[in-house]
Design an enzyme around this catalytic site. Structure first.
Site, PDB file in Angstrom:
ATOM      1  N   TYR A 202      34.676 -16.867   3.435  1.00  0.00           N
ATOM      2  CA  TYR A 202      33.813 -16.305   2.399  1.00  0.00           C
ATOM      3  C   TYR A 202      33.936 -14.777   2.384  1.00  0.00           C
ATOM      4  CZ  TYR A 202      29.436 -15.056   0.017  1.00  0.00           C
ATOM      5  OH  TYR A 202      28.496 -14.522  -0.836  1.00  0.00           O
TER       6      TYR A 202
ATOM      7  N   SER B 172      29.630  -9.639  -3.108  1.00  0.00           N
ATOM      8  CA  SER B 172      28.639  -9.915  -2.076  1.00  0.00           C
ATOM      9  C   SER B 172      28.590  -8.740  -1.117  1.00  0.00           C
ATOM     10  CB  SER B 172      29.027 -11.178  -1.303  1.00  0.00           C
ATOM     11  OG  SER B 172      28.208 -11.362  -0.158  1.00  0.00           O
TER      12      SER B 172
END
Length: 255
Positions: free
Chosen positions: A157, A144
């Site tokens: 995350y 990501s």
């Protein structure tokens, strides 16, 4: 050189939607046999239907990447069906509520790390064990933008995606001598079922720091995934590829 998957078989986790579905469709179009892995059965079966509708070959395997036996069964299912595991796209993910770091309780933190970090580890470990003994292969992890820079209100995350980047580099370093290539893509915000109805003002705020001021289409993330999985990328391993509309190009926004 056109990326071809003729004679190859592999898997895509999170293949029921978004980036995973787009990657699986493109791999199948290029001749690959694909096992679609997802926790959402109907979505996974729909991806299989779409592939078969185009004349491709695919199957579905219900898989929970947070459960190691489920991941082991996934790898075995690819080999049992198609005789080999030549490529793997570790892409499955989920959602996490936005909170400041200290506002996450230990249970939510542990769940996020299990889904976003331990799950990809289970996938990598089982894929590598097979590939090491059978002549190599290619793996692409979906990390990501949050694996490259801090993402506010998503501490667990962000930490997990940084970890996926670390796993990618370590695996590439350790297993290259066995013919295993391991790379990662780092998407920015992608237009999926969760984001397709966002108002223009919100999209503008999200993309303000990007050079390309819009959300990505899943196919735009899938394209580099497919390339990296293919033999066209035969000299690329350990690469961490931003696919973020230029978000990491500068610390300031471009008007």
């Amino acid at each position: 050189m056109t990326a071809s998957f003729i004679g190859k078989a592999g898997l895509v986790t999170g293949g029921g939607s978004g980036i995973g579905r787009a990657a699986a469709l493109e791999i199948a179009r290029r001749g690959g046999k694909v096992v679609i892995a997802d926790i959402a059965d109907e979505a996974g079966l729909e991806t299989v239907r779409l592939i078969e509708q185009e004349g491709g070959i695919a199957a579905f395997q219900h898989t929970d990447i947070t459960d190691e036996p489920s991941v082991a069964a996934l790898v075995a299912s690819v080999v049992d069906r198609y005789g080999s595991l030549d490529f793997a796209h570790n892409n499955a993910a989920g959602g996490i509520p936005p909170k400041e770091l200290a506002d996450y309780d230990s249970e939510m933190n542990a769940w996020a790390l299990k889904l976003y970090l331990e799950g990809p580890y289970f996938c990598l470990a089982h894929e590598i064990r097979y590939m090491k003994e059978h002549g190599g292969g290619s793996i692409v992890n979906t990390a990501s933008l949050a694996g490259l820079v801090a993402s506010p209100l998503t501490g667990p995350y962000t930490a997990a995606k940084h970890g996926v980047v670390g796993y990618t580099k370590s695996a590439a370093l350790e297993y290259g001598r066995y013919g295993i290539r391991v790379n990662a893509v780092c998407p920015g915000v992608v237009r999926t079922g969760l984001t397709k109805d966002l108002p223009d003002e919100y999209i503008g705020a999200v993309t303000a720091g990007q050079v390309i001021k819009r959300l990505a289409d899943p196919a735009e993330i899938a394209a580099p995934v497919v390339f990296l999985l293919s033999d066209s990328a035969s000299f690329i391993t350990g690469a961490i590829v931003p696919v973020d509309g230029g978000a990491t190009t500068s610390t300031t926004s471009v008007d």
